[in-house]
Structures are given as C-alpha cells and as structure tokens.
Design a protein around this motif. Structure first.
Motif, PDB file in Angstrom:
ATOM      1  N   LEU A  53       0.824  -1.209   0.000  1.00 39.81           N
ATOM      2  CA  LEU A  53       0.000   0.000   0.000  1.00 39.81           C
ATOM      3  C   LEU A  53       0.855   1.254   0.000  1.00 39.81           C
ATOM      4  O   LEU A  53       0.577   2.206  -0.746  1.00 39.81           O
ATOM      5  CB  LEU A  53      -0.921   0.002   1.228  1.00 39.81           C
ATOM      6  N   ILE A  54       1.913   1.265   0.824  1.00 38.86           N
ATOM      7  CA  ILE A  54       2.732   2.468   0.989  1.00 38.86           C
ATOM      8  C   ILE A  54       3.786   2.612  -0.104  1.00 38.86           C
ATOM      9  O   ILE A  54       3.960   3.690  -0.679  1.00 38.86           O
ATOM     10  CB  ILE A  54       3.408   2.462   2.383  1.00 38.86           C
ATOM     11  N   PHE A  62       4.247   9.574  -1.617  1.00 36.21           N
ATOM     12  CA  PHE A  62       4.443  11.022  -1.611  1.00 36.21           C
ATOM     13  C   PHE A  62       3.262  11.744  -0.963  1.00 36.21           C
ATOM     14  O   PHE A  62       3.419  12.847  -0.440  1.00 36.21           O
ATOM     15  CB  PHE A  62       4.682  11.530  -3.032  1.00 36.21           C
ATOM     16  N   GLY A  63       2.114  11.094  -0.972  1.00 40.00           N
ATOM     17  CA  GLY A  63       0.968  11.643  -0.247  1.00 40.00           C
ATOM     18  C   GLY A  63       1.230  11.675   1.249  1.00 40.00           C
ATOM     19  O   GLY A  63       0.880  12.641   1.936  1.00 40.00           O
ATOM     20  N   LEU A  64       1.885  10.625   1.747  1.00 44.16           N
ATOM     21  CA  LEU A  64       2.251  10.573   3.166  1.00 44.16           C
ATOM     22  C   LEU A  64       3.314  11.621   3.492  1.00 44.16           C
ATOM     23  O   LEU A  64       3.269  12.244   4.552  1.00 44.16           O
ATOM     24  CB  LEU A  64       2.771   9.174   3.520  1.00 44.16           C
ATOM     25  N   ILE A  65       4.268  11.820   2.581  1.00 45.51           N
ATOM     26  CA  ILE A  65       5.301  12.842   2.792  1.00 45.51           C
ATOM     27  C   ILE A  65       4.661  14.225   2.882  1.00 45.51           C
ATOM     28  O   ILE A  65       5.004  15.035   3.761  1.00 45.51           O
ATOM     29  CB  ILE A  65       6.343  12.821   1.645  1.00 45.51           C
ATOM     30  N   ILE A  66       3.728  14.498   1.980  1.00 45.43           N
ATOM     31  CA  ILE A  66       3.033  15.786   1.995  1.00 45.43           C
ATOM     32  C   ILE A  66       2.235  15.946   3.282  1.00 45.43           C
ATOM     33  O   ILE A  66       2.178  17.032   3.868  1.00 45.43           O
ATOM     34  CB  ILE A  66       2.109  15.911   0.763  1.00 45.43           C
ATOM     35  N   GLY A  99       6.397   7.285  11.002  1.00 38.96           N
ATOM     36  CA  GLY A  99       6.788   5.889  11.208  1.00 38.96           C
ATOM     37  C   GLY A  99       6.510   5.035   9.983  1.00 38.96           C
ATOM     38  O   GLY A  99       7.306   4.153   9.633  1.00 38.96           O
ATOM     39  N   LEU A 100       5.398   5.312   9.313  1.00 39.85           N
ATOM     40  CA  LEU A 100       5.053   4.553   8.108  1.00 39.85           C
ATOM     41  C   LEU A 100       6.087   4.774   7.009  1.00 39.85           C
ATOM     42  O   LEU A 100       6.516   3.827   6.349  1.00 39.85           O
ATOM     43  CB  LEU A 100       3.665   4.972   7.603  1.00 39.85           C
ATOM     44  N   THR A 101       6.504   6.018   6.826  1.00 40.07           N
ATOM     45  CA  THR A 101       7.486   6.301   5.769  1.00 40.07           C
ATOM     46  C   THR A 101       8.886   5.841   6.167  1.00 40.07           C
ATOM     47  O   THR A 101       9.667   5.406   5.314  1.00 40.07           O
ATOM     48  CB  THR A 101       7.502   7.802   5.434  1.00 40.07           C
ATOM     49  N   LEU A 102       9.201   5.935   7.464  1.00 42.08           N
ATOM     50  CA  LEU A 102      10.527   5.515   7.920  1.00 42.08           C
ATOM     51  C   LEU A 102      10.696   3.997   7.932  1.00 42.08           C
ATOM     52  O   LEU A 102      11.811   3.508   8.099  1.00 42.08           O
ATOM     53  CB  LEU A 102      10.791   6.050   9.330  1.00 42.08           C
ATOM     54  N   SER A 103       9.616   3.265   7.723  1.00 45.62           N
ATOM     55  CA  SER A 103       9.711   1.805   7.724  1.00 45.62           C
ATOM     56  C   SER A 103      10.652   1.307   6.632  1.00 45.62           C
ATOM     57  O   SER A 103      11.162   0.181   6.706  1.00 45.62           O
ATOM     58  CB  SER A 103       8.320   1.187   7.531  1.00 45.62           C
ATOM     59  N   SER A 104      10.912   2.160   5.645  1.00 41.65           N
ATOM     60  CA  SER A 104      11.806   1.757   4.551  1.00 41.65           C
ATOM     61  C   SER A 104      13.198   1.388   5.057  1.00 41.65           C
ATOM     62  O   SER A 104      13.874   0.541   4.464  1.00 41.65           O
ATOM     63  CB  SER A 104      11.912   2.884   3.522  1.00 41.65           C
TER      64      SER A 104
END
Length: 234
Positions: A53-54, A62-66, A99-104
């Motif tokens: 999903l992410i 990029f929606g999460l980054i924004i 946290g969702l984006t940093l999961s990378s």
C-alpha cells in the motif's frame, strides 16, 4: 518562621512541581512519539499488505510525505489557534505517518544495525540534552548558526537529488549529525528556560507538545544521518 515565609516556601514548591511536570510532559510526548513511529514502522515491515500500500504506489508514498509536511506546518504555524487536544492529535498523527514512511529503513538496513545506531543516537541525544539543560552558557547565538546550517542541509539535499553523488550524500549526513546534535542542546536549553515560567494551563501544555516535536525531529535526524553513515545494508 512566620506565615509569610511558609507561604513563600509553599509557592516555591508549587512552582517547582509545575516546572517538573512541564519538563516531564515534553520528554514524555517525545518518547511516546518515538514509540508510535517505531510501532508503525515495524507494522509495515511485518505486513506485506501495508508494504504494498505504501511503497507500491508513488502517489501513496508522496501523499504521506506531503501529509507529514502539512502536519508539521500546522503545529508550528497554527499552534496558537489550536486547542491542546488538536495539537496533541496532530503530533500523534505526525509520528504515526512518519513511522510509516521511515519503515523503509528496516528493509534497507539489518535489524542489528538499526538497533545499534538507535542506541548510539539515544546516548548522544541524552548527553547533549543534559548539557543543554545544565550548561551556564547561553546557546542562543549558536542556535542561529545551527539554523543556518539546517537551511544549508535542506538546500544541499535538494541539489543532491539531481547530482546523486554518494560522496556528497556522505558529507551531508556528516554535517547533519553535527547540526542536529547541536540543536538538541539548543532546544533542550530553550525547554529548560521555558519551564521556569511554565503555568498549569492549556498554553503551556501546547508549548510542551511543540518542545517534544523539536526534540523528536532532532533525534530522528541524528538517527537517520548516523544510519546512512554507519548502517550495514541488507
């Protein structure tokens, strides 16, 4: 000791309790945000559905980054008009999305490496936070130069998106560690000074949230920069 002296002692004790509650609130919010971010990152790491999903769509990522940028701007620019509840919800939402984006990083670096760098970051952060809270030196002038350094990091990072230079990225990461380590001391001193004037009202509850956000950002940026410098990739 007369009644006036007793009243002065009682007032001093009450003020000290308010000061301690304020500082506890700041660091409590910060630790809670780190825990939320960590839980969100591990949830994505252990869920193929969340990962798809992410990271399966640039639009979602990029929606999460924004959303992250919008939440930080909302907190820093609109805190005066917000209620404490709204500020707290925005901060929690930011730590969750971050946290969702940093999961990378959990997919890029080994678990041992992530844990080791996290512990090193915690020790560095703790040492600089104590220094900032206890030093007799005024760090305000240093803070101005550190903020200039932060602007330089942002500009350099944007330039390196096009250059894609590993050497330049290493330099940016090295400077990032120095700048945010200094900002940790600077922000800690600001929080300690604000605590002296803290009152048991909604305004200072919101100030505690903003203070926690600043420290959270300091910690995360040190952690990510150290991970880029010394982390072991999978």
């Amino acid at each position: 000791m007369n009644n006036t002296s007793f009243d002065n002692v009682s007032l001093q004790q009450a003020n000290e309790k308010i000061t301690q509650r304020f500082i506890t609130a700041v660091y409590g919010w910060m630790v809670a945000a780190l825990a939320i971010s960590g839980a969100a990152a591990f949830a994505v790491f252990n869920s193929q559905a969340l990962f798809s999903l992410i990271f399966g769509s640039r639009f979602t990522f990029f929606g999460l980054i924004i959303a992250e940028i919008a939440l930080v701007f909302m907190l820093t620019a609109g805190i005066r008009k917000m209620s404490f509840t709204a500020a707290a919800v925005a901060f929690i939402a930011y730590s969750l999305v971050n946290g969702l984006t940093l999961s990378s990083i959990l997919f890029l670096y080994t678990g041992t490496s992530v844990v080791r760098i996290f512990i090193i970051t915690a020790l560095m952060f703790g040492a600089m936070s104590i220094y900032g809270a206890t030093t007799g030196s005024n760090l305000q002038s240093a803070g101005k130069y550190l903020m200039m350094g932060l602007i330089g990091i942002v500009i350099a990072s944007l330039i390196n998106i096009f250059l894609r230079s590993s050497s330049f990225d290493w330099l940016i990461s090295f400077v990032t560690v120095g700048v945010f380590t200094g900002l940790t001391a600077y922000d800690s001193q600001k929080i300690t000074q604000a605590a002296k004037y803290a009152q048991d009202n909604e305004t200072y509850k919101k100030v505690a949230v903003i203070g926690a956000l600043e420290l959270y950002l300091d910690f995360i940026n040190i952690f990510l920069a150290l991970l880029r410098l010394f982390g072991k990739r999978r």
